[in-house]
Every structure is written in C-alpha cells, then in structure tokens.
Design an enzyme around this catalytic site. Structure first.
Site, PDB file in Angstrom:
ATOM      1  N   HIS A 185       7.532   0.925 -35.289  1.00  0.00           N
ATOM      2  CA  HIS A 185       7.566   1.054 -34.126  1.00  0.00           C
ATOM      3  C   HIS A 185       8.062   2.414 -33.490  1.00  0.00           C
ATOM      4  CE1 HIS A 185       7.147  -0.332 -30.081  1.00  0.00           C
ATOM      5  NE2 HIS A 185       8.194   0.185 -29.585  1.00  0.00           N
ATOM      6  N   TYR A 230       6.731   6.184 -30.705  1.00  0.00           N
ATOM      7  CA  TYR A 230       7.317   6.915 -30.223  1.00  0.00           C
ATOM      8  C   TYR A 230       7.444   8.526 -30.467  1.00  0.00           C
ATOM      9  CZ  TYR A 230       8.651   2.912 -27.274  1.00  0.00           C
ATOM     10  OH  TYR A 230       8.543   1.704 -26.632  1.00  0.00           O
ATOM     11  N   HIS A 249      -4.083  -3.148 -27.258  1.00  0.00           N
ATOM     12  CA  HIS A 249      -2.796  -2.727 -26.780  1.00  0.00           C
ATOM     13  C   HIS A 249      -2.461  -1.203 -27.595  1.00  0.00           C
ATOM     14  CE1 HIS A 249       1.442  -2.133 -25.956  1.00  0.00           C
ATOM     15  NE2 HIS A 249       1.723  -2.290 -27.181  1.00  0.00           N
ATOM     16  N   PHE A 250      -2.495  -1.232 -28.825  1.00  0.00           N
ATOM     17  CA  PHE A 250      -2.118   0.129 -29.358  1.00  0.00           C
ATOM     18  C   PHE A 250      -3.286   1.282 -29.055  1.00  0.00           C
ATOM     19  CE2 PHE A 250      -3.301  -1.807 -33.432  1.00  0.00           C
ATOM     20  CZ  PHE A 250      -4.203  -0.754 -33.776  1.00  0.00           C
ATOM     21  N   HIS A 251      -4.596   0.759 -29.001  1.00  0.00           N
ATOM     22  CA  HIS A 251      -5.707   1.754 -28.691  1.00  0.00           C
ATOM     23  C   HIS A 251      -5.433   2.249 -27.246  1.00  0.00           C
ATOM     24  CE1 HIS A 251      -7.656   0.850 -32.418  1.00  0.00           C
ATOM     25  NE2 HIS A 251      -8.180   1.969 -32.344  1.00  0.00           N
ATOM     26  N   ARG A 257      -7.768  -9.797 -36.300  1.00  0.00           N
ATOM     27  CA  ARG A 257      -8.111  -8.283 -36.590  1.00  0.00           C
ATOM     28  C   ARG A 257      -8.630  -8.246 -38.150  1.00  0.00           C
ATOM     29  NH1 ARG A 257      -2.658  -5.315 -35.740  1.00  0.00           N
ATOM     30  NH2 ARG A 257      -3.508  -3.491 -36.359  1.00  0.00           N
ATOM     31  N   ARG A 258      -8.930  -6.752 -38.337  1.00  0.00           N
ATOM     32  CA  ARG A 258      -9.195  -6.235 -39.501  1.00  0.00           C
ATOM     33  C   ARG A 258     -10.378  -7.073 -40.284  1.00  0.00           C
ATOM     34  NH1 ARG A 258      -3.288  -6.945 -39.546  1.00  0.00           N
ATOM     35  NH2 ARG A 258      -2.223  -5.135 -38.815  1.00  0.00           N
TER      36      ARG A 258
END
Lengths: 271, 545, 180
Positions: free
Chosen positions: B217, B221, B368-370, B431-432
């Site tokens: 995580h 950041y 979300h993370f893209h 996913r994946r």
C-alpha cells in the site's frame, strides 16, 4: 502560527495520544466487542470467539466449524518434499546397477527398445519417473508389466533409478520425418481452449511453466505411447494424476486432437 | 539555481522513466486486445503473462522510481537553492538502476519471469529478474540518502528556518520509501531469491504475502507524493495564487508517512492466513489515510480560489471559471482531482471488507488503481515534466496547445477505459486472465464493455505517444527559456518564519511509525514463526525440474 | 493578502473535523455490518500441509464435493490445483446456510462466485473457509481469480445452486453435479 507560544505545542503528546486512541478503539471493537457479540449469536462462547478473531483457533467467530469424518483413498501416495526432490537430482552408482533390469524394455541409455509400447526415460524429469514407479508399486497406476517389476524396489532404489535415467541425453529425432501437427493443435499447446476450460499444454509441460512438480517432459516420446496415455486419462482407465489434473484436460479432447497432440510432441524438440 | 548536475540528472532520469512508460503502454493495450472478443495477434499464455509482468514492472517500479528520483534531484537544487550533495553518487545510482531495469527486462522477455510484478511465490522466476528489481530499489535507496543529506545540510546552513515545503515533502517521501521497501526487501532477500538460487526448496507463502503487503500500500503513496508536491507548491503558483496553508501541507505529508504504512493488510482482506482482528485494526488505520487526501482537496481548492479571485473571479463558483485553465499544470490538477474523486470513492469500497468481498480480484480493483495511479498520479507526472522541462532543457515550450490536448486525451482515455472496468468488476469479471470464454452466456454479455475499455486504452496510447512527442519538441524549439526555476514554487498566504521542530524534521514521526508498525504488523508477522508454519514447494517458472 | 491567519486556521480545523467525521461514518458502517449482519472477512487460520494434502483427511480426492453432515450442516470441499478445481462442479442448496472449504496443494489461487459476495484467496498451507447463503438458483461461475501459472485463464468451476427441495443428499449425505 508564528506566535512563539503556539510553536511549542506538545506535538509529541498529541500525536501519540491520537495514534494510541485509534489503536485502543480498534482493539476494543475488532478484538473484543465484535467477536463476542457475533459469537453470542452463533452460540460460541466469548473466549473462543476472541481466539477465533485473533486467529489462534480456526474458524469464524460468527459461525460453527464444519465437521468431517473423511476416510478416502488418495489418487497417489506420492508426496513431494524438499529432501525427496533434492535426492532426485543426484545420479548414483546404485541407480546404475538397478537400471540393468529396466534395460530390456527402456534401453540401457533410457531409449526404449520398442517406442510404440514403452516410453523413453532418457532426459525425462526424475520426479516424473519416480512418481510413476511409486504409483506402479502402490497400485495407484496398476500395470500387469510394471507393478511386479517395481514391487521389490525400496524408496531409495526408486529414487536412484529415476535419477539415473534422468541424467541421459534425450534421443535425437531425425528432422522432417513426421508431418506437422497443424495450427489448431499448436493453439492447444500454447493457448489451450478457454471454451472447454482446457489450459495450454505448455502451462504444465512447457520448459518455463512453473507447473506441477511431477509433470513429465513429452517431446520425443512416440505418437503411439502418448496417444495411448491421453486416451487412458480420457476414459479414466488411468487415474493416478493428483486431483484429476490430466483427466480433467483429457476428457474434453476429441480423438483427432489426441492424435494431433501425440504427433506434435513426438515431432518436437522443445518440451 | 540549477547547476548542470541536477539538470542532467533530471533529464536522464525522466527520459528513462518515460521510455519504460511508453513500452509498458504498448504492452498494456495489447493485453486488453488479447482479453477482448476481438482476435489479437501473438497471444499465448506465455507471451500474455510475460507482457503483464513487463507492464507491471515498468509501471509500478521502473517508471515511478526514476520519475521520483529525477524530480527529487530537481527539487533539491531548486527549492533549497544549493548544489546537490555528492552528484557522483546520484549518477552511480542511476547507472545501478538502469542496469537493474535492463536485466529485469531481458529476463522477462526471455520468458523466464512470468510471475507478474507482485511475484506470487511459491512461483519463482529467474533470479536475474529479482536481482534486477533489487538493483532498481537499491538505486532509490541511494537517492533517499542523498535527499536526507541535502535537507540536513540546508538545515545546518539555515538554523531555525523552515525547510521549504517542496523539499520537506520530498524527504518525507524518501523516509517513507525506506520504511516501505523493508517488506518487499525481506521477502526477496530471505525467501524468494534463495528459492530462485535453488538454496531453498520450499517457503512459507503466508509470510511472503504478509511481507509483500507491508510494501503494497505504501508504494502507492510513494508514487502519489510527487503529485501532491505539485499540488501544494507548483499549482498555486501556476494558477497565479498563493498556498492557503503551509502548515497543513506539512501535516499532510506527515500523515502520509504515518498512515500509509500500517495498513497493508487491507490488501489481504480475503486471505486466510491473517486474522479478523488484525484486519479490522488495519482497516481502521486505512480509513485514516483518507484524511490527508481530504485535507489536500480543501487546501488546494482554497489556494485555487485565492488565485481565481485575484484574477477577477466573483461569486460562489465564479473563481473556477477565472482560473487559467490554459496552463497545463492547472488543467492537469483539475483533471487529476476529478479522477481522484472517482478513484477515491472506489477505494472506500475496497477498504470496507464486506464490500471488498464483492470486488476483490475483479476488474473493479484494476480499474481503481489505474484511475488513481494511471490517472491522478501519472497526469501530474506529465504536468510536472511539462513544468520543469523548460528549466531542464533551457528552452521554452513550443506549443501549450499540444500539451493540453495530450492531458485531455489522457483524462478521456482513462475514463473510457476504467469506467467499463468498474462496471465489469461489479458483474464479477475477474483479473489477470489472458483470454475469456466469450461462448459462455454470462461472459458474452461483457464483450461490448471490454471493447469500449479497449478503445480507452488506444486513446491512452495515443496520449502517451503525444506526450513523448511533446517532450521531444523542446529539442527543436529555438526559443530560449528565460524564467528562473525557483519561481516554480508558490509561497504561502502567511509564509512561516519558524515552524515547530516536529514540522521541520522526521524524528518524532519515525518513532511513531515504528510504534505503529510494531502494533499493526508485529503479531501478524510473528505468528509465522510460532509452531510448524506450513511450507509450500517452490514452482520454478524459468526452467524444468 | 486580505485573509487573516486566524480565519485560515479556523477553516482548516473545521475541514479537518469534517474529514475525521467522514472517516468515522465509514467505521460505524463497518462495525454495524459486523455486529448486525455478522460480516467478517474470510479469515480462518487453519494450517494444513500442502505437500501431503492429497494423502489423507478431508481434502483427499474422493472426499471432495458437497456433503451434509449428521447435524444438517452443508459443507462443500474443493481443491484448487494447477489448473483445475476438483470437483469442477458443486451443488449447493439455495436459502440455506452453507460453508465452502478450499485448500491447494501447490501455489496461490483464489475464487469468486459470480453475482455473490463469495470471495477468498486460497493460499498453500491454509484452509480457506467462506460461510454464505445463496439466494439465486442456477449455474454460477467460480473462476480462479489469482494468478497461479500459465494455465490460470482456463481454470474455472461451476457452483450449481438448486432450490432446497431439489437438494437431495444420498445415504452418505453427498450431493454431486452428475448425480442429478
């Protein structure tokens, strides 16, 4: 903020208090209150519920654990361990003397005398050879020919003979002797068929697969031998594959695909 | 001041970052094509997962590490107005990281590392893949030390004065990154690399997943903080205003340092080997990590309002229209905030474990993370590059319109790609996966949305290539750049003459991070050393047994 | 600059309070879900040796699938392995509390059941366990959702949810897909 009195705010104290209170809140709710309340509803006592929430005992604090009285026959009795796999990498003199009795069919150098019936052992993965020897012995893979042959072998002897044959170089194949298997078969090998839930053959039998430990090398075995094994898996006649890894992929194969795949591996160098 | 060292270092680091980015972009589009109902070339299980590994490695490790290093060198010289300490070390770090990135790349493309960038032991790739990544991380560690040394030297030369916010934040990121990499370094050095070398035949997968979650995580950041540095220091200036509150900026970066670390277990909410209790603890801490982002939205919003009103904006919302949206940095900030809004909402769903069960390992998470990283963060990387490139190359930008077009395309492409992904994730698309069985009636209904997202990917590729082109345009530009680089940073409405020691350094906060990490990760890691923790056999993907 | 420092500090504090309030609302929702709906993540620290999984105990091949125990608990045991599930289809009753138990002999896998909140990782060395109630009947997809090697994309199973009156265990308490 430029007032000197306020500059000396007790940062250390307030930061620590903030963090410890978050921690105390989490412990109160996550470690105690929630598991105890959930456990009460599910008929689990408070101590056990807290133990489950902390992972000290298995299970959810909100549900009873299922019971089992399993007593079932495994598909194979082979279990891999780090030591066993390590010992399979070392060819020994013991292996060489034992191999004499195999040579009649599998050849002195691991190249079968009658490739349509017997597999080549030269260059085969030692883990794959060992797995089959063990299964012949325990009856997981019954064979009129092999089961009596391996009956007298000890664990160490099976390891030794496997490591011995694995160390030989693979049989060379004369180029352009067999016809090409075709694009559809090559697609099964490299991509599989998601429509039938079939992974690529390469996913286990490729050189860079990371698949199951006992997956054998397939290239340069004879078409007849490979096709016979695929059919045996398809019909369930052969069932010593752990958790039906081969039975599940062989079942949806058509007869012509079985022949095509056998041809592909018989005529390729790289798998 | 921008002596040649920082100028050349920044130039080299950012170009390397963006080359890795461009390659990964092409691979990403091809992967989406492979997953779509449209027939794609070159697809095999091996090529697909090698490509995913390359995409993830380039986008998650190589690109951000070099971007952050290059930007850090720039900030260290321009914000502190001092030459960089030990530039020879900086160049050695660059060489080390470059060699590592090349080594990992060659290994991946030889098909010996199809383990994705998140590793998944007991699958084990060629050791050269891991060593390459270790070299990239080691290069970033050298950078971290250089940043801390630069700040310490400045403080010694300017006793009692507050460290400029841009540098304070850069060092916060360096300190956080050192903490962050402990987890993955322990996993690689004690478990995965010994397995890859053949020294270990089995490993404890529960432990390796827990160690990786330590990093997983906070690394986000690490990627994010350069964008926040731009928000707090460069954007108010570009908009023609002031920073609303310098103190709030410092607090934000400190909160990131503290709360981005003890929260990694929320990546393991669906894992069996961690307990309910510690998952709850880390979810509570995760909730707090949204606080610095909410503070930023307010402070930057207020800073922009000041700028808008100075430019004649009136009324409740009139200041928004009065902002100079033709400036790439301001435009990028607006677009980044929009994407942060969407992405942040998705993140709240992910962290609540009831809802996480609905979306875990579905396309929702990929979306979300893209959106957060590829959207909010990377669009600010573009804007940062545009903003500092005149000072780095000594030439003025030939066309701001091309820069704005590129940013708009990136925003549009990101939404067109990720909104269908969110939706598909809710429908249960996982996913994946290299290929889907579109003959299945459930999956067949997903097909059109997958094609829409592919169109988004193509737009992103176009935008990415335009970005590279825009940077190249500086080389053909004849107009010399005039302004001094220090003018990039905004001053606060009330610039602080002094700040408390706690807001001018990291000693107190490091101690708190240590306490928090012991509380949050102590038992979750220690449990694997109690009793017979189960071991799984290594599965090598680089060679046959 | 006309804004006084006092105003800035006060507005920032107000906003910080709002931020903390937002966070508190989220946490209250989580605690409510836990206390009232008994929603927990699928944690189950139950160690099991992946290397000998197939040799004995509940995860041997012939013991897998759905089984109703003497006290009426419905449990389905499924092994995830490279690159198949065993069994590839399980039957479960609708509107009844059921438990799914998973283990793997090799590498990391994971499952979700489409259209439900059944979701767990399957980590070698641990039994993963999900308690749920299926409300919709029909064949649901249960794919492997975590990268487990080159055959990952094709690794999938079916959860067949049947109305309670069609859920008929045999003498041993077992229910299988092909038996219907």
């Amino acid at each position: 903020m430029n007032d000197p009195d306020r500059l000396e705010q007790p940062w250390r104290l307030w930061a620590s208090v903030a963090i410890l209170s978050v921690f105390a809140f989490s412990v109160l709710f996550g470690f105690v209150l929630m598991p105890v309340m959930q456990g009460r509803a599910a008929g689990i006592d408070a101590f056990e519920a807290i133990c489950r929430a902390l992972g000290i005992t298995p299970g959810s604090p909100a549900a009873r654990q299922p019971t089992t009285n399993a007593k079932a026959q495994p598909a194979t009795r082979v279990a891999w361990s780090a030591d066993l796999l390590n010992s399979l990498t070392k060819a020994t003199a013991a292996g060489e003397s034992l191999a004499g009795s195999c040579a009649g069919c599998h050849g002195r150098d691991g190249r079968a005398v009658e490739v349509k019936l017997y597999p080549d052992l030269a260059g085969q993965s030692a883990a794959a050879i060992y797995k089959q020897l063990h299964d012949f012995k325990t009856g997981s893979r019954p064979s009129a020919l092999m089961t009596p042959m391996v009956q007298a072998l000890t664990e160490e002897q099976m390891v030794a003979v496997s490591a011995h044959f694995a160390a030989f170089p693979v049989r060379p194949i004369p180029a352009a002797q067999l016809p090409a298997a075709g694009a559809a078969i090559e697609g099964l090998v490299a991509r599989g068929d998601s429509g039938r839930g079939m992974p690529a053959c390469n996913a286990c039998h490729g050189d860079q697969s990371g698949g199951p430990t006992e997956a054998p090398r397939l290239s340069r075995q004879s078409r007849e031998y490979l096709a016979a094994q695929l059919r045996a898996f398809k019909t369930g006649e052969r069932r010593n594959d752990i958790y039906s890894r081969m039975r599940s992929v062989a079942a949806p194969l058509t007869e012509s695909e079985i022949d095509g795949l056998a041809l592909f591996y018989a005529s390729t160098r790289t798998y | 001041m921008l002596v040649t060292h920082a100028r050349q270092l920044t130039f080299a680091h950012l170009w390397l970052a963006f080359l890795a980015f461009a390659v990964a972009l092409v691979l990403g589009v091809w992967q989406m094509w492979a997953r779509s109902p449209l027939p794609a070339p070159f697809v095999t299980a091996s090529t697909y997962f090698s490509a995913v590994t390359a995409h993830g490695t380039a986008m998650a490790y190589v690109m951000p590490v070099f971007m952050i290093m290059g930007f850090g060198y720039y900030v260290a010289e321009t914000a502190l107005d001092r030459p960089l300490p030990a530039p020879r070390w900086a160049w050695s770090a660059f060489a080390l990281g470059l060699a590592g990135a090349l080594m990992a790349t060659v290994t991946i493309f030889s098909g010996r590392a199809a383990v994705l960038f998140t590793f998944y032991p007991p699958l084990t790739a060629s050791v050269f893949f891991y060593l390459g990544l270790v070299m990239v991380v080691a290069a970033s560690w050298i950078w971290c030390v250089l940043m801390m040394v630069a700040m310490a030297q400045w403080k010694r030369a300017n006793p009692g004065r507050p460290v400029p916010l841009a540098m304070f934040a850069t060092v916060a990121n360096a300190v956080m990154w050192l903490w962050t990499t402990i987890g993955v370094a322990a996993e690689l050095l004690f478990q995965v690399i010994p397995a890859a070398l053949g020294l270990k035949a089995q490993l404890d997968v529960g432990l390796s997943r827990t160690l990786f979650s330590w990093t997983l995580h906070a690394i986000v950041y690490f990627w994010l903080i350069p964008s926040y540095i731009a928000f707090y220091t460069m954007v108010p200036q570009a908009a023609g205003g002031r920073l609303y509150s310098d103190t709030m900026g410092r607090l934000t970066f400190i909160l990131f340092l503290i709360y981005s670390l003890p929260v990694g277990l929320h990546h393991l909410l669906m894992d069996p080997q961690q307990s309910n209790a510690f998952k709850f603890l880390q979810v509570a801490l995760t909730a707090l990590v949204s606080v610095p982002t909410l503070l930023t939205v307010f402070t930057i919003g207020a800073s922009l309002e000041i700028a808008g009103r100075l430019r004649g904006g009136r009324g409740l919302l009139g200041w928004i229209g009065a902002l100079p949206w033709d400036r790439p940095l301001v435009l990028a900030t607006g677009l980044a905030f929009l994407m942060l809004g969407f992405g942040g909402f998705g993140g709240l769903v992910n962290m609540s474990y009831g809802m996480n069960a609905m979306v875990h390992n579905t396309s929702w998470v990929t979306a979300h993370f893209h959106l957060i990283f590829g959207g909010t963060v990377v669009i600010m990387y573009f804007a940062i590059a545009y903003a500092i490139w005149p000072a780095v190359t000594g030439r003025a930008a030939p066309s701001l319109a091309a820069q704005r077009l590129q940013l708009w395309l990136w925003f549009a492409g990101m939404l067109v790609m990720t909104l269908p992904w969110h939706y598909l994730g809710l429908l249960g698309q996982w996913r994946r996966v290299a290929t889907f069985n579109y003959a299945d009636p459930i999956i067949a209904g997903w097909g059109p949305w997958v094609v829409v997202s592919l169109i988004g990917g193509v737009i992103l590729l176009g935008s990415g290539l335009l970005f590279v082109l825009n940077l190249l345009q500086f080389n053909v530009s004849r107009e010399p750049h005039a302004a001094a680089p220090g003018e990039l940073y905004a001053s606060a409405v009330h610039p602080p003459a002094r700040v408390p020691a706690a807001l001018n350094g990291f000693r107190l906060w490091n101690a708190l991070v240590l306490v928090l990490m012991i509380l949050a990760y102590g038992y979750p890691i220690a449990q694997f050393f109690v009793g017979d923790s189960p071991q799984a056999l290594v599965h090598r993907v680089d060679e046959r047994r | 600059m006309p804004i006084s420092e006092e105003i800035i500090v006060r507005s920032e504090l107000r906003w910080a309070a709002i931020s903390v309030g937002v966070v508190s609302v989220i946490m209250i929702a989580l605690i409510y879900a836990g206390l009232v709906h008994h929603i927990n993540p699928p944690s189950n620290i139950e160690r099991i040796d992946p290397k000998t999984l197939h040799l004995g105990g509940e995860f041997t091949e012939a013991n897998l699938g759905t089984r109703v125990s003497g006290d009426g608990q419905v449990t389905s045991r499924i092994v995830a392995t490279q690159f198949t599930f065993q069994p590839r289809c399980v039957v479960l009753p609708a509107n009844r509390r059921v438990t799914l138990r998973f283990a793997t002999p090799d590498v990391i896998h994971g499952i979700l059941v489409s259209g439900t909140n059944v979701n767990t990782m399957i980590v070698p060395g641990y039994v993963s366990q999900v308690h749920t109630v299926f409300t919709r009947t029909g064949d649901l997809l249960m794919p492997c959702h975590e990268y487990c090697g080159l055959g990952h994309s094709e690794m999938s199973a079916t959860v067949r949810v049947v109305p309670p009156d069609e859920f008929k265990p045999d003498a041993e308490g077992r229910v299988a897909c092909d038996a219907r």
